[in-house]
Design a protein around this motif. Structure first.
Motif, PDB file in Angstrom:
ATOM      1  N   ALA A  58      -8.245   9.425 -26.593  1.00  0.00           N
ATOM      2  CA  ALA A  58      -7.833  10.577 -25.782  1.00  0.00           C
ATOM      3  C   ALA A  58      -7.500  10.100 -24.372  1.00  0.00           C
ATOM      4  N   LEU A  59      -6.436  10.638 -23.811  1.00  0.00           N
ATOM      5  CA  LEU A  59      -6.037  10.325 -22.441  1.00  0.00           C
ATOM      6  C   LEU A  59      -6.867  11.131 -21.447  1.00  0.00           C
ATOM      7  N   PHE A  60      -7.208  10.523 -20.315  1.00  0.00           N
ATOM      8  CA  PHE A  60      -7.884  11.249 -19.244  1.00  0.00           C
ATOM      9  C   PHE A  60      -6.962  12.289 -18.618  1.00  0.00           C
ATOM     10  N   GLN A  61      -5.672  11.970 -18.528  1.00  0.00           N
ATOM     11  CA  GLN A  61      -4.694  12.909 -17.983  1.00  0.00           C
ATOM     12  C   GLN A  61      -3.380  12.733 -18.723  1.00  0.00           C
ATOM     13  N   VAL A  62      -2.656  13.799 -18.845  1.00  0.00           N
ATOM     14  CA  VAL A  62      -1.335  13.750 -19.467  1.00  0.00           C
ATOM     15  C   VAL A  62      -0.397  13.037 -18.494  1.00  0.00           C
ATOM     16  N   PRO A  63       0.366  12.049 -18.952  1.00  0.00           N
ATOM     17  CA  PRO A  63       1.292  11.364 -18.044  1.00  0.00           C
ATOM     18  C   PRO A  63       2.286  12.345 -17.417  1.00  0.00           C
ATOM     19  N   PHE A  64       2.605  12.116 -16.144  1.00  0.00           N
ATOM     20  CA  PHE A  64       3.517  13.006 -15.419  1.00  0.00           C
ATOM     21  C   PHE A  64       4.335  12.200 -14.430  1.00  0.00           C
ATOM     22  N   ARG A  65       5.431  12.781 -14.008  1.00  0.00           N
ATOM     23  CA  ARG A  65       6.276  12.165 -12.986  1.00  0.00           C
ATOM     24  C   ARG A  65       5.712  12.540 -11.621  1.00  0.00           C
ATOM     25  N   PRO A  66       5.182  11.561 -10.884  1.00  0.00           N
ATOM     26  CA  PRO A  66       4.575  11.887  -9.593  1.00  0.00           C
ATOM     27  C   PRO A  66       5.621  12.042  -8.494  1.00  0.00           C
ATOM     28  N   THR A  67       5.230  12.728  -7.454  1.00  0.00           N
ATOM     29  CA  THR A  67       6.052  12.767  -6.254  1.00  0.00           C
ATOM     30  C   THR A  67       5.630  11.593  -5.369  1.00  0.00           C
ATOM     31  N   SER A  68       6.448  11.249  -4.416  1.00  0.00           N
ATOM     32  CA  SER A  68       6.087  10.191  -3.467  1.00  0.00           C
ATOM     33  C   SER A  68       4.816  10.577  -2.714  1.00  0.00           C
ATOM     34  N   TRP A  69       4.678  11.857  -2.394  1.00  0.00           N
ATOM     35  CA  TRP A  69       3.484  12.340  -1.696  1.00  0.00           C
ATOM     36  C   TRP A  69       2.234  12.084  -2.536  1.00  0.00           C
ATOM     37  N   GLN A  70       2.296  12.351  -3.836  1.00  0.00           N
ATOM     38  CA  GLN A  70       1.132  12.120  -4.699  1.00  0.00           C
ATOM     39  C   GLN A  70       0.746  10.642  -4.727  1.00  0.00           C
ATOM     40  N   LEU A  71       1.740   9.759  -4.790  1.00  0.00           N
ATOM     41  CA  LEU A  71       1.423   8.330  -4.780  1.00  0.00           C
ATOM     42  C   LEU A  71       0.809   7.917  -3.455  1.00  0.00           C
ATOM     43  N   GLN A  72       1.326   8.447  -2.341  1.00  0.00           N
ATOM     44  CA  GLN A  72       0.760   8.118  -1.036  1.00  0.00           C
ATOM     45  C   GLN A  72      -0.677   8.618  -0.927  1.00  0.00           C
ATOM     46  N   GLU A  73      -0.939   9.803  -1.444  1.00  0.00           N
ATOM     47  CA  GLU A  73      -2.308  10.324  -1.430  1.00  0.00           C
ATOM     48  C   GLU A  73      -3.227   9.426  -2.248  1.00  0.00           C
ATOM     49  N   ASN A  74      -2.774   8.987  -3.424  1.00  0.00           N
ATOM     50  CA  ASN A  74      -3.577   8.058  -4.219  1.00  0.00           C
ATOM     51  C   ASN A  74      -3.782   6.755  -3.467  1.00  0.00           C
ATOM     52  N   GLY A  75      -2.753   6.304  -2.758  1.00  0.00           N
ATOM     53  CA  GLY A  75      -2.847   5.057  -2.014  1.00  0.00           C
ATOM     54  C   GLY A  75      -3.903   5.079  -0.928  1.00  0.00           C
ATOM     55  N   ARG A  76      -4.219   6.243  -0.419  1.00  0.00           N
ATOM     56  CA  ARG A  76      -5.255   6.349   0.615  1.00  0.00           C
ATOM     57  C   ARG A  76      -6.632   5.975   0.071  1.00  0.00           C
ATOM     58  N   SER A  77      -6.772   5.955  -1.246  1.00  0.00           N
ATOM     59  CA  SER A  77      -8.045   5.567  -1.855  1.00  0.00           C
ATOM     60  C   SER A  77      -8.245   4.059  -1.868  1.00  0.00           C
ATOM     61  N   PHE A  78      -7.221   3.312  -1.485  1.00  0.00           N
ATOM     62  CA  PHE A  78      -7.270   1.855  -1.561  1.00  0.00           C
ATOM     63  C   PHE A  78      -6.925   1.240  -0.210  1.00  0.00           C
ATOM     64  N   PRO A  79      -7.850   1.311   0.761  1.00  0.00           N
ATOM     65  CA  PRO A  79      -7.536   0.754   2.074  1.00  0.00           C
ATOM     66  C   PRO A  79      -7.333  -0.752   2.001  1.00  0.00           C
ATOM     67  N   PRO A  80      -6.430  -1.274   2.834  1.00  0.00           N
ATOM     68  CA  PRO A  80      -6.215  -2.720   2.850  1.00  0.00           C
ATOM     69  C   PRO A  80      -7.438  -3.450   3.401  1.00  0.00           C
ATOM     70  N   HIS A  81      -7.444  -4.758   3.232  1.00  0.00           N
ATOM     71  CA  HIS A  81      -8.575  -5.562   3.697  1.00  0.00           C
ATOM     72  C   HIS A  81      -8.590  -5.703   5.216  1.00  0.00           C
ATOM     73  N   TYR A  82      -7.439  -5.539   5.861  1.00  0.00           N
ATOM     74  CA  TYR A  82      -7.369  -5.713   7.302  1.00  0.00           C
ATOM     75  C   TYR A  82      -6.759  -4.475   7.941  1.00  0.00           C
ATOM     76  N   LEU A  83      -7.483  -3.884   8.865  1.00  0.00           N
ATOM     77  CA  LEU A  83      -6.984  -2.753   9.645  1.00  0.00           C
ATOM     78  C   LEU A  83      -7.336  -3.015  11.110  1.00  0.00           C
ATOM     79  N   HIS A  84      -6.325  -3.133  11.953  1.00  0.00           N
ATOM     80  CA  HIS A  84      -6.587  -3.386  13.370  1.00  0.00           C
ATOM     81  C   HIS A  84      -7.066  -2.107  14.048  1.00  0.00           C
ATOM     82  N   GLN A  85      -7.935  -2.260  15.033  1.00  0.00           N
ATOM     83  CA  GLN A  85      -8.509  -1.123  15.770  1.00  0.00           C
ATOM     84  C   GLN A  85      -7.429  -0.205  16.358  1.00  0.00           C
TER      85      GLN A  85
END
Length: 188
Positions: free
Chosen positions: A147-174
Motif C-alpha cells: 500500500a502507498l502512503f500517498q497517492v502520487p500527484f503532480r506537485p506545484t513548485s510551492w509544494q516542493l519548496q515547502e518540503n525542501g524547508r524540512s531539509f536545511p543545508p549543512h551550512y547557513l551563515h548568520q
C-alpha cells in the motif's frame, strides 16, 4: 578584534540569492551563488546587496566586500509546476519509500508498471526503496500486497519548496537568518 570572515578564502563565502520580493529563489537546494557570480551581478546592476561578509576582494583599482545576501532587481516568477526529475520526485515524497518509509537505497517505481501500460508521469511514479521495488516487481501495489502512503500527484513548485524547508543545508551563515526559516543553529 578577530572576525572569522576575515581569514576565510573567498570560495568559502557563498551568496544567498533572494528574489525581488526578498524570498529565497529556492529553499532546496538553497539558492546560493559563488562569490564571483554575485560580484559580477552587482557590477552589471542586476542585484542589490542586502548583507556583506567582512571579507574583501581586491582588483588593481578597487576593493569590494563580498556580498553574503543579494536580491534580484527584477522579480523572477517561479514556474507553477516543476520539471519531472528523480530529485524532484524524491523531494515530493520527502526522500522516503512510499511503501515502507525507508530513507535508504531510494529508486523510483511505476505504480502501474510500464508492462501494464503505466507511464512515467508524476501521477504514476512513487519513491521506493530497492527492496520494496524488487518485491513489487512488475505488479501493481495491490497485486504485490503493498500500500502507498500517498497517492502520487503532480506537485506545484510551492509544494516542493515547502518540503525542501524540512531539509536545511549543512551550512547557513548568520547573515542569512532573516530570510530563512529553519529551526537550526546557524553557523557564525
Amino acid at each position: 578584534m578577530y572576525h572569522p570572515d576575515i581569514l576565510k578564502h573567498p570560495d568559502a563565502c557563498p551568496t544567498l540569492v533572494l528574489n525581488a520580493d526578498y524570498t529565497p529563489l529556492s529553499y532546496y537546494p538553497l539558492s546560493l551563488w559563488p562569490w564571483q557570480t554575485a560580484v559580477k551581478a552587482v557590477f552589471l546592476e542586476r542585484v542589490d546587496i542586502v548583507r556583506e561578509y567582512d571579507r574583501e576582494v581586491h582588483s588593481p583599482s578597487q576593493s569590494i566586500r563580498l556580498p553574503s545576501v543579494i536580491a534580484l532587481r527584477q522579480y523572477v516568477k517561479p514556474s507553477q509546476h516543476p520539471a519531472f526529475t528523480r530529485f524532484n520526485l524524491f523531494l515530493r515524497d520527502r526522500f522516503e519509500c512510499q511503501y515502507c518509509g525507508s530513507r535508504s537505497e531510494l529508486t523510483f517505481d511505476h505504480v502501474v508498471p510500464r508492462a501494464q501500460g503505466g507511464r512515467t508521469t508524476w501521477e504514476n511514479v512513487a519513491t521506493a526503496c530497492a527492496p520494496c521495488n524488487l518485491k513489487k516487481g512488475g505488479r501493481t501495489p495491490r497485486q504485490a500486497g503493498l500500500a502507498l502512503f500517498q497517492v502520487p500527484f503532480r506537485p506545484t513548485s510551492w509544494q516542493l519548496q515547502e518540503n525542501g524547508r524540512s531539509f536545511p543545508p549543512h551550512y547557513l551563515h548568520q547573515s542569512w537568518r532573516d530570510w530563512l526559516y529553519w529551526d537550526v543553529e546557524l553557523d557564525a
